[in-house]
Design an enzyme around this catalytic site. Structure first.
Site, PDB file in Angstrom:
ATOM      1  N   CYS A   1       0.730  -1.261  -0.388  1.00 16.71           N
ATOM      2  CA  CYS A   1      -0.228  -0.215  -0.308  1.00 16.71           C
ATOM      3  C   CYS A   1       0.713   1.503   0.079  1.00 16.71           C
ATOM      4  O   CYS A   1       1.816   1.905  -0.584  1.00 16.71           O
ATOM      5  CB  CYS A   1      -1.212  -0.726   0.933  1.00 16.71           C
ATOM      6  SG  CYS A   1      -2.329   0.886   0.906  1.00 16.71           S
TER       7      CYS A   1
ATOM      8  N   HIS B   1      -3.483  -5.284   2.330  1.00 18.83           N
ATOM      9  CA  HIS B   1      -3.257  -5.615   3.706  1.00 18.83           C
ATOM     10  C   HIS B   1      -4.092  -7.027   4.454  1.00 18.83           C
ATOM     11  O   HIS B   1      -4.121  -8.155   3.259  1.00 18.83           O
ATOM     12  CB  HIS B   1      -3.975  -4.511   4.730  1.00 18.83           C
ATOM     13  CG  HIS B   1      -3.293  -2.987   4.607  1.00 18.83           C
ATOM     14  ND1 HIS B   1      -2.322  -2.594   4.716  1.00 18.83           N
ATOM     15  CD2 HIS B   1      -3.975  -2.056   3.939  1.00 18.83           C
ATOM     16  CE1 HIS B   1      -2.484  -1.104   4.514  1.00 18.83           C
ATOM     17  NE2 HIS B   1      -3.256  -1.418   3.611  1.00 18.83           N
TER      18      HIS B   1
END
Ligand code: GLN
Length: 240
Positions: free
Chosen positions: A92, A191
């Site tokens: 990310c 995630h």
């Protein structure tokens, strides 16, 4: 002995991303492979070429801004290490920092390392939710699951995606790509954390690191029944 470098562990640690390092280390240790973890914060010296696995987690725009300058000072070393096969996992916010730039909603441009050919621009809509991505590992199609939460929309240039989105948004919610892959550098929006949920991918990253050092890369199988059952439940739930 494998050396694991966790870069900016104090700043880039969203949604338990640290768990990626834990899973990597554990799956090595369970097979009797010794591991040493180096936690590198702003300003700490490190020569990435000596490392075997580099992990960069996710962070908010504010944190990305804080480390952009520090990362810039490390550009040459990181570039050299990536070119000669360092295994990297960037998630990310960490992923976004490896590209050309990240432009916030306010129009502020955070320069990236330019290590990989992509750029990211924040959109109004946050892309949040569970994700299923299909990727290829050693010629085999593997489905990985995870969770995404980002405003940044990433667009790839001359670089392969990590995989194809089956459920969720991925890089930008438009082109069906998720993450990026160059040599042994793996980038993803997932995630989860990603590695504890997807042991097949974790093992692949361990094998690649061993191979780079000229060590036997064949890994003894572990009991992954729990992980597999958890993935199956998510796949059933998400791939209706
Ligand atoms: N700031 C980035 C975004 O919102 C990264 C967020 C994250 O790491 N989860 O796109």
């Amino acid at each position: 002995m494998l050396k694991v470098c966790h870069l900016y562990p104090d700043l880039l640690n969203l949604y338990g991303d640290r768990g990626n390092v834990m899973a990597y280390v554990r799956r090595c240790q369970w097979r009797g492979i010794e591991v040493e973890v180096h936690r590198i914060n702003l300003g700490d010296p490190v020569d990435f070429r000596e490392m075997d696995f580099l992990f960069l987690g996710g962070g908010s725009d504010r944190e990305q801004n804080l480390m952009a300058k520090d990362l810039e000072n490390r550009r040459e070393l990181l570039h050299a290490a990536a070119e000669e096969g360092l295994v990297v996992l960037a998630i990310c916010g960490g992923y976004q920092l490896l590209g050309k730039y990240y432009r916030t909603l306010e129009g502020h441009v955070i320069p990236g390392l330019g290590l990989l050919d992509f750029y990211t621009e924040a959109g109004r809509k946050r892309m949040i939710g569970n994700v299923v991505v299909e990727l290829e590992i050693d010629g085999e199609r593997v489905r990985v699951t995870g969770f995404e939460n980002h405003a940044g929309r990433t667009f790839l240039g001359q670089i392969s995606p990590l995989g194809r989105v089956l459920v969720g948004y991925g890089n930008n919610g438009e082109d069906g790509t998720e993450g990026a892959r160059y040599k042994n550098v793996f980038c993803s929006y997932l995630h989860g954390p990603l590695l504890p949920k997807n042991p097949r991918l974790t093992d692949h990253l361990i094998s690649l690191a061993l191979r780079r050092r000229g060590l036997p890369a064949e890994l003894a199988p572990l009991d992954d029944r729990l992980e597999r059952a958890a993935t199956e439940i998510m796949l059933k739930r998400l791939l209706k």
